[in-house]
Design a protein around this motif. Structure first.
Motif, PDB file in Angstrom:
ATOM      1  N   PHE A 170      34.446  -4.422  34.877  1.00 35.30           N
ATOM      2  CA  PHE A 170      35.162  -3.297  34.278  1.00 35.30           C
ATOM      3  C   PHE A 170      36.058  -3.777  33.136  1.00 35.30           C
ATOM      4  CE2 PHE A 170      38.994  -0.595  34.200  1.00 35.30           C
ATOM      5  CZ  PHE A 170      38.413   0.608  33.825  1.00 35.30           C
ATOM      6  N   ARG A 171      36.831  -4.828  33.400  1.00 35.88           N
ATOM      7  CA  ARG A 171      37.718  -5.372  32.362  1.00 35.88           C
ATOM      8  C   ARG A 171      36.906  -5.825  31.149  1.00 35.88           C
ATOM      9  NH1 ARG A 171      39.161  -9.847  34.532  1.00 35.88           N
ATOM     10  NH2 ARG A 171      37.918 -11.090  33.125  1.00 35.88           N
ATOM     11  N   ASP A 172      35.782  -6.502  31.394  1.00 38.44           N
ATOM     12  CA  ASP A 172      34.943  -6.961  30.300  1.00 38.44           C
ATOM     13  C   ASP A 172      34.435  -5.788  29.469  1.00 38.44           C
ATOM     14  OD1 ASP A 172      33.306  -9.110  28.932  1.00 38.44           O
ATOM     15  OD2 ASP A 172      31.719  -7.761  29.638  1.00 38.44           O
ATOM     16  N   ALA A 173      34.026  -4.710  30.123  1.00 33.66           N
ATOM     17  CA  ALA A 173      33.529  -3.541  29.400  1.00 33.66           C
ATOM     18  C   ALA A 173      34.617  -2.913  28.538  1.00 33.66           C
ATOM     19  CB  ALA A 173      32.959  -2.513  30.377  1.00 33.66           C
ATOM     20  N   VAL A 174      35.841  -2.874  29.040  1.00 29.35           N
ATOM     21  CA  VAL A 174      36.961  -2.367  28.237  1.00 29.35           C
ATOM     22  C   VAL A 174      37.172  -3.264  27.018  1.00 29.35           C
ATOM     23  CG1 VAL A 174      39.460  -2.011  28.170  1.00 29.35           C
ATOM     24  CG2 VAL A 174      38.168  -1.229  30.147  1.00 29.35           C
ATOM     25  N   GLU A 175      37.171  -4.563  27.248  1.00 29.99           N
ATOM     26  CA  GLU A 175      37.503  -5.521  26.192  1.00 29.99           C
ATOM     27  C   GLU A 175      36.415  -5.681  25.144  1.00 29.99           C
ATOM     28  OE1 GLU A 175      38.588  -9.084  28.270  1.00 29.99           O
ATOM     29  OE2 GLU A 175      40.411  -8.178  29.079  1.00 29.99           O
ATOM     30  N   THR A 176      35.215  -5.187  25.412  1.00 30.87           N
ATOM     31  CA  THR A 176      34.150  -5.298  24.424  1.00 30.87           C
ATOM     32  C   THR A 176      34.022  -4.054  23.544  1.00 30.87           C
ATOM     33  OG1 THR A 176      32.492  -4.568  26.034  1.00 30.87           O
ATOM     34  CG2 THR A 176      32.788  -6.953  25.776  1.00 30.87           C
ATOM     35  N   MET A 177      34.968  -3.132  23.677  1.00 34.30           N
ATOM     36  CA  MET A 177      34.965  -1.970  22.784  1.00 34.30           C
ATOM     37  C   MET A 177      35.106  -2.455  21.349  1.00 34.30           C
ATOM     38  SD  MET A 177      37.455   0.866  24.578  1.00 34.30           S
ATOM     39  CE  MET A 177      37.153   2.133  23.333  1.00 34.30           C
ATOM     40  N   PRO A 178      34.474  -1.780  20.406  1.00 34.62           N
ATOM     41  CA  PRO A 178      34.677  -2.123  19.002  1.00 34.62           C
ATOM     42  C   PRO A 178      36.172  -2.039  18.668  1.00 34.62           C
ATOM     43  CG  PRO A 178      32.830  -0.621  19.228  1.00 34.62           C
ATOM     44  CD  PRO A 178      33.502  -0.705  20.581  1.00 34.62           C
ATOM     45  N   PRO A 179      36.696  -2.974  17.870  1.00 42.72           N
ATOM     46  CA  PRO A 179      38.136  -3.023  17.602  1.00 42.72           C
ATOM     47  C   PRO A 179      38.764  -1.711  17.157  1.00 42.72           C
ATOM     48  CG  PRO A 179      37.092  -4.987  16.762  1.00 42.72           C
ATOM     49  CD  PRO A 179      35.990  -4.082  17.229  1.00 42.72           C
ATOM     50  N   GLY A 180      38.141  -1.004  16.233  1.00 44.26           N
ATOM     51  CA  GLY A 180      38.706   0.258  15.758  1.00 44.26           C
ATOM     52  C   GLY A 180      38.806   1.298  16.856  1.00 44.26           C
ATOM     53  N   GLU A 181      37.768   1.378  17.695  1.00 43.80           N
ATOM     54  CA  GLU A 181      37.777   2.317  18.817  1.00 43.80           C
ATOM     55  C   GLU A 181      38.838   1.922  19.839  1.00 43.80           C
ATOM     56  OE1 GLU A 181      33.962   3.028  20.662  1.00 43.80           O
ATOM     57  OE2 GLU A 181      32.957   2.943  18.709  1.00 43.80           O
ATOM     58  N   TYR A 182      38.928   0.630  20.115  1.00 45.50           N
ATOM     59  CA  TYR A 182      39.909   0.139  21.097  1.00 45.50           C
ATOM     60  C   TYR A 182      41.322   0.513  20.668  1.00 45.50           C
ATOM     61  CZ  TYR A 182      42.439  -2.985  24.218  1.00 45.50           C
ATOM     62  OH  TYR A 182      43.302  -3.486  25.159  1.00 45.50           O
ATOM     63  N   LEU A 183      41.653   0.248  19.410  1.00 46.22           N
ATOM     64  CA  LEU A 183      43.007   0.517  18.929  1.00 46.22           C
ATOM     65  C   LEU A 183      43.321   2.003  18.853  1.00 46.22           C
ATOM     66  CD1 LEU A 183      43.280  -2.222  16.165  1.00 46.22           C
ATOM     67  CD2 LEU A 183      44.371  -2.222  18.425  1.00 46.22           C
ATOM     68  N   ALA A 184      42.306   2.843  18.628  1.00 45.65           N
ATOM     69  CA  ALA A 184      42.528   4.284  18.518  1.00 45.65           C
ATOM     70  C   ALA A 184      42.536   4.985  19.877  1.00 45.65           C
ATOM     71  CB  ALA A 184      41.438   4.912  17.640  1.00 45.65           C
ATOM     72  N   ALA A 185      42.017   4.324  20.907  1.00 46.94           N
ATOM     73  CA  ALA A 185      41.859   4.959  22.217  1.00 46.94           C
ATOM     74  C   ALA A 185      43.127   4.857  23.060  1.00 46.94           C
ATOM     75  CB  ALA A 185      40.698   4.308  22.968  1.00 46.94           C
ATOM     76  N   SER A 186      43.313   5.859  23.905  1.00 50.36           N
ATOM     77  CA  SER A 186      44.388   5.799  24.893  1.00 50.36           C
ATOM     78  C   SER A 186      43.932   4.925  26.059  1.00 50.36           C
ATOM     79  CB  SER A 186      44.735   7.204  25.397  1.00 50.36           C
ATOM     80  OG  SER A 186      43.678   7.704  26.212  1.00 50.36           O
ATOM     81  N   TYR A 187      44.839   4.649  26.961  1.00 48.33           N
ATOM     82  CA  TYR A 187      44.563   3.800  28.120  1.00 48.33           C
ATOM     83  C   TYR A 187      43.361   4.305  28.914  1.00 48.33           C
ATOM     84  CZ  TYR A 187      45.659   1.087  32.356  1.00 48.33           C
ATOM     85  OH  TYR A 187      45.610   0.240  33.417  1.00 48.33           O
ATOM     86  N   TYR A 188      43.361   5.584  29.285  1.00 47.86           N
ATOM     87  CA  TYR A 188      42.275   6.123  30.093  1.00 47.86           C
ATOM     88  C   TYR A 188      41.026   6.432  29.278  1.00 47.86           C
ATOM     89  CZ  TYR A 188      45.208   5.972  34.168  1.00 47.86           C
ATOM     90  OH  TYR A 188      45.989   5.518  35.211  1.00 47.86           O
ATOM     91  N   GLU A 189      41.142   6.594  27.980  1.00 51.59           N
ATOM     92  CA  GLU A 189      39.948   6.681  27.146  1.00 51.59           C
ATOM     93  C   GLU A 189      39.201   5.348  27.188  1.00 51.59           C
ATOM     94  OE1 GLU A 189      41.165   9.981  23.765  1.00 51.59           O
ATOM     95  OE2 GLU A 189      41.821   7.901  23.494  1.00 51.59           O
ATOM     96  N   ARG A 190      39.933   4.250  27.210  1.00 53.15           N
ATOM     97  CA  ARG A 190      39.304   2.927  27.340  1.00 53.15           C
ATOM     98  C   ARG A 190      38.618   2.799  28.693  1.00 53.15           C
ATOM     99  NH1 ARG A 190      44.694   0.100  25.083  1.00 53.15           N
ATOM    100  NH2 ARG A 190      44.392   0.668  22.892  1.00 53.15           N
ATOM    101  N   TRP A 191      39.259   3.275  29.742  1.00 54.87           N
ATOM    102  CA  TRP A 191      38.650   3.255  31.071  1.00 54.87           C
ATOM    103  C   TRP A 191      37.356   4.066  31.071  1.00 54.87           C
ATOM    104  CZ3 TRP A 191      41.493   3.223  36.277  1.00 54.87           C
ATOM    105  CH2 TRP A 191      42.500   2.259  36.292  1.00 54.87           C
ATOM    106  N   PHE A 192      37.386   5.254  30.488  1.00 54.44           N
ATOM    107  CA  PHE A 192      36.214   6.126  30.478  1.00 54.44           C
ATOM    108  C   PHE A 192      35.070   5.470  29.705  1.00 54.44           C
ATOM    109  CE2 PHE A 192      33.969  10.089  29.006  1.00 54.44           C
ATOM    110  CZ  PHE A 192      33.445  10.399  30.247  1.00 54.44           C
TER     111      PHE A 192
END
Length: 96
Positions: A54-76
């Motif tokens: 789960f942590r790996d999947a969160v951390e592999t988000m594209p940088p722009g998406e990661y920075l724009a997403a909220s905490y639970y958007e990253r989880w989703f």
């Protein structure tokens, strides 16, 4: 190589906000956040994936998406990625 979530020692992100802007006493700001939390808990409990995956999947988000997403958007995002990786849903089935 560091991922976007590893910002240790980096500058330019502005001050750290240490207070919540709302007066909510609830742990979630919206109902959908509680549902994402519950869904993740159930999937981990049932062994669909583990917290390292789960942590790996969160951390592999594209940088722009990661920075724009909220905490639970990253989880989703991570839940969707893992459900596809594990073959629980077909690729693209959860789009839109």
């Amino acid at each position: 190589m560091a991922r976007i979530n590893d910002v240790g020692g980096m500058t330019g992100f502005g001050p750290v906000v240490t207070t919540d802007a709302t007066d909510d006493t609830e742990p979630f700001h919206a109902d959908w956040e509680a549902r994402v939390f519950a869904l993740n808990s159930a999937l981990v409990r049932e062994g669909v994936y583990n917290l390292d995956e789960f942590r790996d999947a969160v951390e592999t988000m594209p940088p722009g998406e990661y920075l724009a997403a909220s905490y639970y958007e990253r989880w989703f995002h991570a839940i969707r990625v893992l459900l596809e990786r594990k073959g629980v849903v077909a690729a693209g089935e959860l789009d839109d």
